[in-house]
Design a protein around this motif. Structure first.
Motif, mmCIF file in Angstrom:
data_model
loop_
_atom_site.group_PDB
_atom_site.id
_atom_site.type_symbol
_atom_site.label_atom_id
_atom_site.label_comp_id
_atom_site.label_asym_id
_atom_site.label_seq_id
_atom_site.Cartn_x
_atom_site.Cartn_y
_atom_site.Cartn_z
ATOM 1 N N TRP A 1 -49.829 55.032 79.737
ATOM 2 C CA TRP A 1 -49.806 56.465 80.057
ATOM 3 C C TRP A 1 -50.560 57.278 79.015
ATOM 4 O O TRP A 1 -51.331 58.186 79.363
ATOM 5 N N GLN A 2 -50.359 56.980 77.740
ATOM 6 C CA GLN A 2 -51.034 57.748 76.687
ATOM 7 C C GLN A 2 -52.548 57.635 76.799
ATOM 8 O O GLN A 2 -53.270 58.615 76.636
ATOM 9 N N VAL A 3 -53.037 56.424 77.083
ATOM 10 C CA VAL A 3 -54.490 56.232 77.176
ATOM 11 C C VAL A 3 -55.053 56.908 78.421
ATOM 12 O O VAL A 3 -56.047 57.642 78.350
ATOM 13 N N ILE A 4 -54.399 56.699 79.581
ATOM 14 C CA ILE A 4 -54.949 57.251 80.821
ATOM 15 C C ILE A 4 -54.775 58.764 80.880
ATOM 16 O O ILE A 4 -55.682 59.494 81.268
ATOM 17 N N GLY A 5 -53.620 59.225 80.488
ATOM 18 C CA GLY A 5 -53.380 60.663 80.589
ATOM 19 C C GLY A 5 -54.086 61.480 79.539
ATOM 20 O O GLY A 5 -54.603 62.570 79.818
ATOM 21 N N ASN A 6 -54.144 60.949 78.303
ATOM 22 C CA ASN A 6 -54.629 61.760 77.195
ATOM 23 C C ASN A 6 -55.834 61.180 76.456
ATOM 24 O O ASN A 6 -56.542 61.920 75.771
ATOM 25 N N GLY A 7 -56.067 59.857 76.550
ATOM 26 C CA GLY A 7 -57.125 59.240 75.756
ATOM 27 C C GLY A 7 -58.501 59.283 76.382
ATOM 28 O O GLY A 7 -59.513 59.251 75.681
ATOM 29 N N LEU A 8 -58.575 59.336 77.720
ATOM 30 C CA LEU A 8 -59.868 59.359 78.410
ATOM 31 C C LEU A 8 -60.309 60.790 78.629
ATOM 32 O O LEU A 8 -59.531 61.619 79.106
ATOM 33 N N GLN A 9 -61.551 61.072 78.274
ATOM 34 C CA GLN A 9 -62.064 62.435 78.398
ATOM 35 C C GLN A 9 -63.309 62.487 79.269
ATOM 36 O O GLN A 9 -64.138 61.581 79.246
ATOM 37 N N VAL A 10 -63.400 63.570 80.029
ATOM 38 C CA VAL A 10 -64.564 63.847 80.876
ATOM 39 C C VAL A 10 -65.028 65.265 80.577
ATOM 40 O O VAL A 10 -64.196 66.175 80.440
ATOM 41 N N VAL A 11 -66.335 65.447 80.435
ATOM 42 C CA VAL A 11 -66.862 66.800 80.309
ATOM 43 C C VAL A 11 -66.960 67.401 81.710
ATOM 44 O O VAL A 11 -67.679 66.883 82.567
ATOM 45 N N VAL A 12 -66.207 68.450 81.939
ATOM 46 C CA VAL A 12 -66.182 69.111 83.241
ATOM 47 C C VAL A 12 -67.079 70.339 83.168
ATOM 48 O O VAL A 12 -66.843 71.255 82.368
ATOM 49 N N ILE A 13 -68.126 70.330 83.984
ATOM 50 C CA ILE A 13 -69.070 71.450 84.034
ATOM 51 C C ILE A 13 -68.785 72.240 85.306
ATOM 52 O O ILE A 13 -68.989 71.734 86.412
ATOM 53 N N ASN A 14 -68.273 73.438 85.131
ATOM 54 C CA ASN A 14 -67.961 74.310 86.265
ATOM 55 C C ASN A 14 -69.093 75.303 86.484
ATOM 56 O O ASN A 14 -69.460 76.054 85.566
ATOM 57 N N LEU A 15 -69.660 75.287 87.685
ATOM 58 C CA LEU A 15 -70.743 76.206 88.014
ATOM 59 C C LEU A 15 -70.168 77.533 88.500
ATOM 60 O O LEU A 15 -69.131 77.572 89.164
ATOM 61 N N ASP A 16 -70.886 78.616 88.168
ATOM 62 C CA ASP A 16 -70.458 79.906 88.700
ATOM 63 C C ASP A 16 -71.393 80.320 89.830
ATOM 64 O O ASP A 16 -72.300 79.578 90.229
ATOM 65 N N ASP A 17 -71.206 81.505 90.339
ATOM 66 C CA ASP A 17 -71.952 81.941 91.523
ATOM 67 C C ASP A 17 -73.445 82.008 91.288
ATOM 68 O O ASP A 17 -74.241 81.908 92.229
ATOM 69 N N GLU A 18 -73.878 82.199 90.037
ATOM 70 C CA GLU A 18 -75.306 82.359 89.756
ATOM 71 C C GLU A 18 -76.025 81.023 89.554
ATOM 72 O O GLU A 18 -77.247 80.986 89.500
ATOM 73 N N ASP A 19 -75.276 79.942 89.434
ATOM 74 C CA ASP A 19 -75.884 78.628 89.216
ATOM 75 C C ASP A 19 -76.288 78.005 90.538
ATOM 76 O O ASP A 19 -75.542 78.056 91.515
ATOM 77 N N GLU A 20 -77.468 77.399 90.571
ATOM 78 C CA GLU A 20 -77.953 76.724 91.768
ATOM 79 C C GLU A 20 -77.530 75.258 91.700
ATOM 80 O O GLU A 20 -78.110 74.460 90.975
ATOM 81 N N SER A 21 -76.519 74.913 92.466
ATOM 82 C CA SER A 21 -75.915 73.588 92.358
ATOM 83 C C SER A 21 -76.896 72.469 92.683
ATOM 84 O O SER A 21 -76.885 71.425 92.034
ATOM 85 N N GLN A 22 -77.764 72.650 93.640
ATOM 86 C CA GLN A 22 -78.690 71.589 94.026
ATOM 87 C C GLN A 22 -79.712 71.333 92.926
ATOM 88 O O GLN A 22 -80.033 70.187 92.613
ATOM 89 N N VAL A 23 -80.226 72.403 92.332
ATOM 90 C CA VAL A 23 -81.196 72.246 91.244
ATOM 91 C C VAL A 23 -80.554 71.527 90.067
ATOM 92 O O VAL A 23 -81.138 70.619 89.459
ATOM 93 N N ILE A 24 -79.321 71.903 89.755
ATOM 94 C CA ILE A 24 -78.617 71.262 88.646
ATOM 95 C C ILE A 24 -78.358 69.796 88.952
ATOM 96 O O ILE A 24 -78.521 68.918 88.101
ATOM 97 N N PHE A 25 -77.972 69.500 90.178
ATOM 98 C CA PHE A 25 -77.729 68.118 90.581
ATOM 99 C C PHE A 25 -78.995 67.278 90.413
ATOM 100 O O PHE A 25 -78.971 66.170 89.876
ATOM 101 N N GLU A 26 -80.127 67.804 90.849
ATOM 102 C CA GLU A 26 -81.388 67.068 90.742
ATOM 103 C C GLU A 26 -81.783 66.874 89.285
ATOM 104 O O GLU A 26 -82.290 65.814 88.902
ATOM 105 N N THR A 27 -81.547 67.879 88.466
ATOM 106 C CA THR A 27 -81.895 67.781 87.051
ATOM 107 C C THR A 27 -81.053 66.721 86.350
ATOM 108 O O THR A 27 -81.555 65.904 85.575
ATOM 109 N N LEU A 28 -79.754 66.719 86.643
ATOM 110 C CA LEU A 28 -78.864 65.751 86.021
ATOM 111 C C LEU A 28 -79.206 64.318 86.406
ATOM 112 O O LEU A 28 -78.997 63.390 85.629
#
Length: 641
Positions: free
Chosen positions: A207-234
């Motif tokens: 539980w400690q490893v799965i719940g708290n030890g693993l990290q993901v960078v979460v990038i939240n787009l706002d209304d001004e971000d073009e999701s498709q362009v960002i997807f292609e760039t990534l």
């Protein structure tokens, strides 16, 4: 755009839905390329948690999310723009963890994991909102099955009732089965070295490893971000940052904050790391890795006195730096405390000292790539390729640092002890599975002794017991050479290295000193297909029971070291299955190897001890080869002073 590193508890806890758009590809990750490496990383974190009762974080990459406009009162919904394979895999893992916890009777951890994969029924309006991640269309049926299975048996029962099973995504089901099996084995103590620990400790570590030890960078787009362009760039092709790049950035930013002259620090300690030598990809096992990654892994293993996995290099380095700073701060608070390390090497404290240490050990590691011609180090590294392990390099780095250049003879003795241990274990068929932990423990033992000599290394290695760590004695070594089927037990390149070493050891002053050609092949003196020209004596052949015993003894001797030699590939076909009377003259005529002088033809009037080549002759030659091998790789080295 907002980007934050979050653990899985922060991402999936609460009432939320992550939806993968239909235009994304189906789930395609598999065991070899994806599940296996992920499991190895997670298991290492869990074993570390069990061993030290401390947590280690592990970075899993990034996902890009776009918040969807929801009707008032509905649950928070995000569309997964990038990272759908990663998110789906994590959900499969946590569903498997939930079901394994249930299988082991842990209601508490079952509920905790269930909260990370499913929203409460009372909180949702639509069936698909029950799932924290809702995959793309072609994966949904398989995903529903996994969610409802409660274990592999339940999954198989559900599949029996599905007439259109062939339309389901096997990868989703395969991922669930894979992680369930691994987790169940680990919880039962079958996959780690901490077998005796109770199940409750393992569940807590999980539980400690799965719940708290693993990290993901979460990038939240706002209304001004073009999701498709960002997807292609990534997803565009680019040069991936190495752990060394991240470490460099980390150290020099901190040095700049401390007001240091970073240009001067770069010239003195880092510039060499930026040349092509360090970026070159080197084979290690089945993969290729940049040389600097390999160096950093060995360097950190040495500095931390703990095994460091390649996926954790940057995180391990940061933890190492911060831990030393905390330790130094505690010592400063104690007026009577000494800053002297108890280890054989002092530990760096400042950023400049970290750079100095890295460049200092790097000089030794660079020598390993191109050792001095004819040196004992060159011989050791050549034979190390046959052993096929890189786990000795942290110890080798320490040996170079402690003994060279002033104690060259002691260093060479040190290599003899280490090589004897490795080659003897290889010839005796002993496992190399735990070498990573073994050599870390050897370094710790030398630390404790406060001395760094070949004799100290020999005593440490010979003090170990158990098949996974012990130093084979002369009796074991001899039995393996004389009686074990070396040709069947050892890979060709390993066996060739042993025979080549014996050939070099049998050099005498009257024979030429010739480099061995790279194309030598292993030849059975008595051939594998011996029946045609290597006749069974009539007295034995006429008795069925004696004949069977004779054949068994001959086949056992056939693949032992005493019946093997090296020849050129062009000579091999001509020898083939020929009788001894024809094979021996050809072998003597064309081979100039020291190893084959044994088969010389007697001068006129001399008695021929090899008039026949049989089981006794194989045994006698095996004893001679053992004598040479035990001198090359002694159990007790001649170490004076």
């Amino acid at each position: 755009m907002d980007a934050k590193a979050r653990n899985l508890n922060q991402i999936f806890d609460g009432t939320i839905s992550f939806q993968i758009p239909l235009f994304q590809r189906p789930y395609v990750w598999n065991a070899e390329r994806n599940w296996g490496p992920l499991w190895e990383d997670i298991q290492e974190l869990m074993d570390y948690q069990l061993r030290t009762m401390r947590s280690r974080t592990h970075f899993l990459g990034a996902v890009v999310l776009e918040q969807m406009k929801n009707v008032a009162g509905s649950i928070e919904t995000h569309q997964v723009i990038d990272g759908q394979q990663r998110f789906t895999t994590l959900q499969l893992f946590m569903i498997a963890a939930r079901d394994v916890c249930n299988q082991h009777g842990s209601e508490k951890f079952y509920e905790r994991f269930n909260d990370l994969v499913a929203n409460k029924a009372s909180k949702v309006d639509f069936e698909h909102e029950r799932y924290k991640v809702w995959p793309t269309n072609s994966d949904r049926e398989a995903f529903r099955l996994v969610h409802a299975a409660q274990g592999p048996e339940g999954l198989e029962q559900a599949l029996e009732d599905l007439p259109d099973w062939q339309d389901q995504n096997h990868q989703v089901l395969g991922g669930y089965r894979y992680f369930y099996r691994k987790l169940d084995d680990w919880l039962r103590g079958g996959l780690s070295q901490e077998e005796a620990l109770p199940i409750k400790d393992r569940l807590e570590a999980l539980w400690q490893v799965i719940g708290n030890g693993l990290q993901v960078v979460v990038i939240n787009l706002d209304d001004e971000d073009e999701s498709q362009v960002i997807f292609e760039t990534l997803n565009a092709r680019g040069t991936q940052l190495l752990p060394a790049d991240l470490i460099k950035n980390y150290l020099f930013r901190r040095a700049q904050t401390d007001g240091r002259d970073i240009e001067l620090l770069y010239e003195k300690h880092w510039k060499a790391f930026d040349d092509k030598f360090w970026r070159k990809e080197i084979n290690q096992g089945r993969t290729k890795r940049p040389r600097i990654d390999l160096y950093l892994q060995h360097y950190l293993t040495l500095m931390l006195r703990d095994d460091v996995r390649s996926a954790h290099l940057f995180e391990a380095f940061k933890e190492y730096v911060l831990a030393l700073e905390e330790q130094a701060a505690e010592q400063e608070d104690n007026a009577n405390a000494s800053l002297q390390s108890t280890q054989l090497t002092t530990q760096p404290l400042s950023i400049e000292e970290h750079l100095q240490f890295m460049s200092r050990y790097a000089r030794s590691f660079r020598t390993f790539a191109v050792p001095p011609v004819g040196s004992r180090l060159a011989v050791f590294l050549s034979r190390l390729q046959a052993v096929d392990t890189a786990t000795v390099f942290p110890l080798l780095l320490l040996a170079c640092d402690q003994l060279l250049p002033k104690q060259q003879v002691e260093f060479d003795h040190f290599l003899v002890v280490l090589e004897s241990f490795l080659i003897r274990r290889m010839v005796c068929g002993m496992t190399s599975k735990n070498y990573n932990r073994l050599f870390v423990d050897v370094i710790k033992a030398l630390d404790k002794r406060g001395e760094f000599t070949a004799m100290a290394l020999q005593e440490v290695l010979q003090s170990n017991t158990g098949d996974s760590v012990r130093f084979p004695t002369d009796e074991e070594f001899g039995q393996s050479i004389l009686h074990k089927p070396a040709y069947q037990n050892l890979a060709q390149y390993k066996l060739r290295a042993v025979l080549e070493a014996i050939d070099q050891a049998q050099y005498i002053k009257k024979s030429e000193v010739l480099p061995l050609p790279p194309s030598l092949t292993i030849e059975h003196i008595m051939p594998v297909k011996w029946q045609e020209n290597w006749i069974i004596p009539e007295a034995i052949n006429s008795d069925p029971e004696n004949r069977l015993t004779f054949i068994q003894q001959r086949n056992q001797a056939l693949h032992s070291l005493g019946n093997l030699t090296l020849i050129t590939s062009s000579l091999n076909p001509s020898l083939s299955n020929a009788a001894w009377s024809k094979k021996r003259p050809e072998l003597v005529r064309f081979s100039k190897l020291n190893l084959n002088r044994y088969f010389h033809l007697p001068a006129a009037g001399e008695t021929d001890p090899l008039i026949d080549w049989n089981e006794n002759a194989v045994l006698q030659r095996g004893e001679i080869l053992f004598s040479s091998a035990s001198e090359i790789w002694p159990y007790t080295s001649v170490v004076v002073g």
